[in-house]
Each structure stands twice: as structure tokens, then as C-alpha cells.
Design a protein around this motif. Structure first.
Motif, mmCIF file in Angstrom:
data_model
loop_
_atom_site.group_PDB
_atom_site.id
_atom_site.type_symbol
_atom_site.label_atom_id
_atom_site.label_comp_id
_atom_site.label_asym_id
_atom_site.label_seq_id
_atom_site.Cartn_x
_atom_site.Cartn_y
_atom_site.Cartn_z
ATOM 1 N N LEU A 172 58.500 48.476 72.547
ATOM 2 C CA LEU A 172 57.122 48.502 72.054
ATOM 3 C C LEU A 172 56.186 47.726 72.977
ATOM 4 C CD1 LEU A 172 55.058 49.181 69.815
ATOM 5 C CD2 LEU A 172 55.723 47.042 68.705
ATOM 6 N N VAL A 173 56.568 46.493 73.350
ATOM 7 C CA VAL A 173 55.682 45.695 74.198
ATOM 8 C C VAL A 173 55.614 46.258 75.614
ATOM 9 C CG1 VAL A 173 55.996 43.598 72.843
ATOM 10 C CG2 VAL A 173 57.538 44.052 74.749
ATOM 11 N N ALA A 174 56.681 46.969 76.032
ATOM 12 C CA ALA A 174 56.664 47.577 77.365
ATOM 13 C C ALA A 174 55.787 48.820 77.409
ATOM 14 C CB ALA A 174 58.085 47.934 77.803
ATOM 15 N N ALA A 175 55.511 49.425 76.245
ATOM 16 C CA ALA A 175 54.754 50.678 76.214
ATOM 17 C C ALA A 175 53.340 50.512 76.747
ATOM 18 C CB ALA A 175 54.712 51.221 74.786
ATOM 19 N N ALA A 176 52.808 49.283 76.719
ATOM 20 C CA ALA A 176 51.454 49.062 77.235
ATOM 21 C C ALA A 176 51.383 49.292 78.742
ATOM 22 C CB ALA A 176 50.995 47.639 76.902
ATOM 23 N N ALA A 177 52.503 49.110 79.454
ATOM 24 C CA ALA A 177 52.491 49.238 80.914
ATOM 25 C C ALA A 177 52.173 50.660 81.378
ATOM 26 C CB ALA A 177 53.815 48.748 81.500
ATOM 27 N N PRO A 178 52.915 51.698 80.939
ATOM 28 C CA PRO A 178 52.559 53.054 81.397
ATOM 29 C C PRO A 178 51.179 53.500 80.925
ATOM 30 C CG PRO A 178 54.277 53.136 79.710
ATOM 31 C CD PRO A 178 54.143 51.708 80.119
ATOM 32 N N LEU A 179 50.777 53.078 79.726
ATOM 33 C CA LEU A 179 49.432 53.421 79.261
ATOM 34 C C LEU A 179 48.370 52.818 80.180
ATOM 35 C CD1 LEU A 179 49.641 53.015 75.366
ATOM 36 C CD2 LEU A 179 49.361 55.132 76.659
ATOM 37 N N ALA A 180 48.576 51.550 80.563
ATOM 38 C CA ALA A 180 47.608 50.882 81.438
ATOM 39 C C ALA A 180 47.595 51.503 82.833
ATOM 40 C CB ALA A 180 47.927 49.390 81.523
ATOM 41 N N VAL A 181 48.761 51.922 83.332
ATOM 42 C CA VAL A 181 48.820 52.567 84.652
ATOM 43 C C VAL A 181 48.058 53.889 84.629
ATOM 44 C CG1 VAL A 181 50.354 53.689 86.314
ATOM 45 C CG2 VAL A 181 50.963 51.459 85.360
ATOM 46 N N PHE A 182 48.268 54.683 83.582
ATOM 47 C CA PHE A 182 47.547 55.952 83.469
ATOM 48 C C PHE A 182 46.045 55.711 83.333
ATOM 49 C CE2 PHE A 182 46.084 59.684 80.959
ATOM 50 C CZ PHE A 182 46.358 60.654 81.914
ATOM 51 N N ALA A 183 45.669 54.686 82.550
ATOM 52 C CA ALA A 183 44.250 54.343 82.415
ATOM 53 C C ALA A 183 43.667 53.922 83.755
ATOM 54 C CB ALA A 183 44.084 53.221 81.389
ATOM 55 N N LEU A 184 44.446 53.188 84.550
ATOM 56 C CA LEU A 184 43.987 52.748 85.873
ATOM 57 C C LEU A 184 43.685 53.946 86.768
ATOM 58 C CD1 LEU A 184 43.515 50.489 87.954
ATOM 59 C CD2 LEU A 184 45.972 50.570 88.456
ATOM 60 N N ILE A 185 44.551 54.955 86.727
ATOM 61 C CA ILE A 185 44.327 56.160 87.532
ATOM 62 C C ILE A 185 43.028 56.847 87.112
ATOM 63 C CG2 ILE A 185 45.227 58.458 88.061
ATOM 64 C CD1 ILE A 185 48.050 57.284 87.703
ATOM 65 N N MET A 186 42.793 56.940 85.807
ATOM 66 C CA MET A 186 41.582 57.589 85.307
ATOM 67 C C MET A 186 40.328 56.793 85.678
ATOM 68 S SD MET A 186 42.699 60.322 83.928
ATOM 69 C CE MET A 186 41.207 60.869 83.097
ATOM 70 N N VAL A 187 40.412 55.469 85.607
ATOM 71 C CA VAL A 187 39.252 54.631 85.939
ATOM 72 C C VAL A 187 38.918 54.747 87.421
ATOM 73 C CG1 VAL A 187 38.467 52.228 86.138
ATOM 74 C CG2 VAL A 187 39.576 53.016 84.040
ATOM 75 N N ARG A 188 39.934 54.756 88.281
ATOM 76 C CA ARG A 188 39.673 54.847 89.721
ATOM 77 C C ARG A 188 39.039 56.186 90.088
ATOM 78 N NH1 ARG A 188 38.521 50.512 91.198
ATOM 79 N NH2 ARG A 188 38.433 51.408 93.287
ATOM 80 N N ARG A 189 39.272 57.222 89.292
ATOM 81 C CA ARG A 189 38.678 58.532 89.558
ATOM 82 C C ARG A 189 37.273 58.651 88.994
ATOM 83 N NH1 ARG A 189 42.700 63.038 87.465
ATOM 84 N NH2 ARG A 189 40.980 64.315 88.270
ATOM 85 N N LEU A 190 36.838 57.643 88.241
ATOM 86 C CA LEU A 190 35.531 57.701 87.591
ATOM 87 C C LEU A 190 34.420 57.576 88.626
ATOM 88 C CD1 LEU A 190 34.056 57.799 84.856
ATOM 89 C CD2 LEU A 190 34.194 55.308 84.787
ATOM 90 N N ASP A 191 33.486 58.511 88.585
ATOM 91 C CA ASP A 191 32.357 58.521 89.519
ATOM 92 C C ASP A 191 31.176 57.815 88.870
ATOM 93 O OD1 ASP A 191 30.589 59.022 91.546
ATOM 94 O OD2 ASP A 191 30.178 61.099 90.936
ATOM 95 N N VAL A 192 31.000 56.548 89.209
ATOM 96 C CA VAL A 192 29.897 55.772 88.651
ATOM 97 C C VAL A 192 29.285 54.929 89.761
ATOM 98 C CG1 VAL A 192 31.517 53.972 87.910
ATOM 99 C CG2 VAL A 192 29.227 54.037 86.943
ATOM 100 N N VAL A 193 27.973 54.962 89.839
ATOM 101 C CA VAL A 193 27.242 54.167 90.824
ATOM 102 C C VAL A 193 26.605 52.991 90.091
ATOM 103 C CG1 VAL A 193 25.385 54.122 92.508
ATOM 104 C CG2 VAL A 193 26.794 56.181 92.251
#
Length: 488
Positions: A172-193
Motif C-alpha cells: 500500500l505505501v509503495a503504491a504512491a511511487a508508481p502513481l507519482a512517477v506517472f504524474a511526473l511524466i504528465m507534469v513534464r509534458r504540460l505546456d505552461v508558460v
């Protein structure tokens, strides 16, 4: 064929690009405490130290409260997208420490690391919305984000229970890691100035003084839950330390070249009053959520599954109310009237619930009580976020969002502790041990026994709900004095 309107293009961009990028960080932030709570019994059995198990929650709360304003300030200086990426990386590191912890002390360390990352998730996500969405439309889109709160609040206990039961608490506590990695990928793709303002710098003395305020304050709230002499003395000492640290922090920040808190910005009435309202709202909301399972099980003899249904009613109606409030703000341009009316109506609703709630049979009428409470609670936070974003301007969106989130966190800690202390104090004034009274009520509830001890519990619950109404009343008085009443 006509070209799509600017509004439809903005909506499409939000739903396809922005919403997924900020949805996961917000989900991780909202669901963390609820999911870990489901694993506490299993953690206590596996690692021992059951008397210290609450520190897995308190440690995260303290670290997140300290980190939130730091992320807000650095988000304005270095960019919210970059700081959100760093926060997600820290969450991954904390999750890995937690899932490999050989004892409770290492687990608490991992929770501190997670809190240092988690403290930036909500504030930076909301600041990104402020950088992308025009002010008039923010209420509507922040209403959409209430769906994330709904899913996290409703599904997290179920997910946490299922994972803990079938796979164990470490999974359960490890489940935050893959969620955060996937969120990181989505944030880096975000186009915001984002235009950054000011020279990048870190106010280390300010962080130290702020930590010296937050940590003793939360420890004091944890100690004051039980009105015993040792706990009361420790709590009073921690509050004294917190008070001195706060005074030193305010004095230092006025002179600092790169302050953690820009007091000239945060002292604006729209921001300071919104933070005060968020404090009261967080206190009342957390106290209600903390008290509800305890209340329903002892007063109405409900099973955990039945209690979950009432909590689901609370979260679903709150989210729907938040969405509706955002839509009405966007359509009418009116802002301050919604939390003003919502909190004002909530005072008599909770007061009447304190008097008549125990006399209401479990079923549709009790569910309607909770629906009415949630309907009023849902009119507040969207409006507060919009108010501080407009008052702060683009240069200080991160700092303003962080202050609002920090105020709500500290309010939640104080509300849960204060209301619990009121409950225990009323029981003690009647010459009864609260712990023994609850055990007796649970043992006799199914037989319909209305013993003297059960009547004492009812009196204590009524006092606790009246204490919640006081927090709401203070918030209502502040809401009527919000400077921003209507958007231009």
C-alpha cells in the motif's frame, strides 16, 4: 462550419492536457492520509510500537505543513511546474523508504520524506490552474477538480482496505511511487508558460523559525486530545514554544531580503481573511469527519459498512456542492455571497443536529442531515482559492495558494484536537472515563440498552458538535467581511 469558440478550446485543453497533469498529484495528496489510516492496525502488528503508531500520520502532517509555504514561494520564483516535479520525486523517495522500513522509526522517517514532497502537491497544482485559466473561468474549472477530491475521499478507504487485506501494508505505501512517477511524466509534458518574479533564493532562517512554530503546534494539538495532566503540561509547553517561534518569525520576515512569507502580500485583507476562513473550515470539516464514525457506531449502532455509506454521502454532496458553486461563480460573477450564506446556514444546521441527531433514526433522515451539512461545507474552498489568486496576482500565485493550504492543514489539526478534548472534558466532568464509556456503549448498543453511561456519551457528543458550530460561526463572521464580493 464555424470555428470552435475560445471557451471550447480552453475547455478541451483543460480536460485533455491540464486536468490529467494536476489530477494525479491532487489525488495523491488527498488520499494519502485516508489510505495510510486503513493500514495502521496492520503496521502496528507487524512493526510493534503500537503506542507510537499515530506518529506515522503526525509526521507526515508536520512535514507537509512546513514544506507547503516553501513550495509556494519557490513556485513563484522558479516556476510551479518545476517545483511540482521536484515534489513528486521526493514523494517517490519517501514511498520507497516506507515500503522497506524494518521498524517504526524508519517508517516515520519515510513519512517525513513523503510529507516534504506531499506538502507541495495541492498548492502547486492549484497555482498551475491559476496560471492557465482566466479569473472569470476559474470557479468553473476548480469545480471540476472537486471530482478529484470526491474520488480520492470516497475510494481511498476502500482501496486502502483492499490492498492492505490482500497484499499487505508495504504494498500500500509503495503504491504512491508508481502513481507519482506517472504524474511526473504528465507534469513534464504540460505546456505552461509562467513568468517568474524575483531572484531565486531560500530563506533558511525563515524555514527554521516556521518549522519551530509548526512542529510544536501540531505536537501540542496531538497531546491536548486527552485531558490528562502530563499531556496538558506537554501541550502547554509546546504551545509556548510555538508562540515564541511565531513572534520571532514575523519579526524576522519583515527584515529579510528574500522572505519565506511576503507579509505585505499576505496581509492583504482578501488573503488574510481567506486564510482565516480556511483555518475555521478545515477545523470544522476535520472535526466532523473524525467524530462521525465514532458517533454513528456508539449512538446509532451502525456497522463499518453502514458508516462508510454516510461518509460517502458527506463527500459526494460536498463535491457536488463545490462543483455547483464554481459554476454559479462563473455565471454570476458573485464570489463572497456563497461562503457567507453557506457557513451562516451551517451554524444552525449543526446546532440542531447536535440536539436532534441522536433522536433521528438511522436511515434517510440521518442521511439528509449529513447531506445538508455537506451542502454548506461545499460552498467555501473554491471561492477562497479564487479570492486569493485574484488578490495575489500572477507574481504570487504559488505563495497565496500555499498559505491557504497551510491554514487549512493547521486548522484541521486544531479542530480534531479541540473537539476531541471537548468530548473528553465533558465525559470527565460527569465522572466517567470516556474510553470505558465507549466500550460499554459498543457492547450494549445491539441490545438497545439506554444506560446512564450511554446518556453521558450523548451529552458529550452534543458538546462536541456545538464546538464544531463555534468554528463554523467564526468562519461565517469572517466570510461576510470578505473584500471580494463580485468579479469584474
Amino acid at each position: 462550419m464555424s470555428a470552435p469558440s475560445a471557451g471550447s478550446l480552453l475547455r478541451r485543453r483543460f480536460l485533455l492536457q491540464v486536468f490529467p497533469a494536476i489530477m494525479l498529484p491532487m489525488f495523491i495528496s488527498v488520499s494519502d492520509q485516508t489510505m495510510i489510516a486503513m493500514a495502521l492496525p496492520a503496521i502496528a502488528v507487524d512493526l510493534g510500537e503500537a503506542d507510537m503508531i499515530s506518529w506515522t500520520v503526525v509526521a507526515y502532517l508536520m512535514a507537509a505543513a512546513v514544506a507547503t509555504p516553501v513550495y509556494g514561494r519557490l513556485g513563484d520564483l522558479a516556476g510551479c511546474k518545476h517545483m511540482l516535479s521536484i515534489a513528486l520525486c521526493i514523494v517517490v523517495a519517501g514511498a520507497l523508504v516506507c515500503c522497506t522500513a524494518p521498524n517504526l522509526y524508519v517508517l516515520v522517517l519515510g513519512r517525513v520524506i513523503q510529507g516534504l514532497g506531499g506538502g507541495g502537491l495541492m498548492a502547486l497544482s492549484m497555482a498551475l490552474v491559476g496560471h492557465i485559466i482566466p479569473p472569470r473561468e476559474r470557479g468553473k474549472y476548480q469545480g471540476y477538480l472537486a471530482i478529484v477530491h470526491l474520488c480520492a475521499s470516497t475510494l481511498a478507504p476502500l482501496i486502502g482496505g483492499v490492498i492492505t487485506e490482500h497484499f499487505g501494508w508495504r504494498f500500500l505505501v509503495a503504491a504512491a511511487a508508481p502513481l507519482a512517477v506517472f504524474a511526473l511524466i504528465m507534469v513534464r509534458r504540460l505546456d505552461v508558460v509562467q513568468v517568474t518574479y524575483g531572484k531565486l533564493g531560500i530563506d533558511f532562517p525563515g524555514i527554521f523559525l516556521f518549522s519551530s512554530f509548526v512542529v510544536p503546534f501540531i505536537v501540542a494539538m496531538n497531546e491536548l486530545r486527552t485531558p490528562q495532566m502530563d499531556n496538558m503540561a506537554a501541550g502547554a509547553g509546546c504551545l509556548a514554544i510555538a508562540g515564541m517561534a511565531l513572534l520571532l518569525l514575523l519579526r524576522f520576515e519583515r527584515r529579510a531580503l528574500m522572505p519565506l512569507f511576503q507579509l505585505d502580500v499576505l496581509s492583504q485583507p482578501a488573503i488574510s481573511r481567506s486564510a482565516a476562513i480556511a483555518f475555521c473550515h478545515g477545523a470544522a470539516m476535520m472535526a466532523m469527519i473524525t467524530l462521525t464514525p465514532f458517533y454513528l457506531q456508539t449512538e446509532h449502532d451502525l456497522t463499518p459498512m453502514e458508516i462508510a455509506q454516510y461518509l460517502m454521502t458527506l463527500t459526494v454532496v460536498l463535491a457536488l456542492s463545490s462543483i455547483a458553486t464554481g459554476q454559479m461563480v462563473s455565471r454570476t460573477g458573485r464570489v463572497g455571497i456563497f461562503p457567507s450564506l453557506g457557513l451562516t446556514l451551517l451554524v444552525p444546521i449543526i446546532s440542531l443536529f447536535a440536539i436532534f441527531g441522536t433522536r433521528t433514526d438511522a436511515g434517510i433522515w440521518l442521511a439528509l442531515w449529513y447531506a445538508a451539512i455537506a451542502l454548506c461545507f461545499g460552498t467555501v474552498m473554491n471561492v477562497l482559492q479564487l479570492s486569493v489568486q485574484i488578490a495575489a496576482g500572477a507574481a504570487h500565485l504559488g505563495a497565496a495558494a500555499a498559505v491557504l493550504q497551510m491554514a487549512r492543514t493547521l486548522g484541521a489539526a486544531m479542530g480534531a484536537s479541540a473537539v476531541t478534548a471537548v468530548f473528553f472534558a465533558i465525559m470527565a466532568s460527569q465522572g466517567t472515563s470516556a474510553e470505558k464509556a465507549v466500550l460499554e456503549a459498543l457492547a450494549n448498543a445491539s441490545s438497545g440498552d439506554t444506560s446512564f453511561v450511554h446518556n453521558q456519551l450523548t451529552t458529550a457528543f452534543q458538546g462536541a458538535f456545538f464546538a464544531i458550530a463555534i468554528f463554523v460561526g467564526i468562519g461565517a463572521a469572517l466570510a461576510w467581511r470578505m473584500p471580494l464580493r463580485k468579479l469584474d
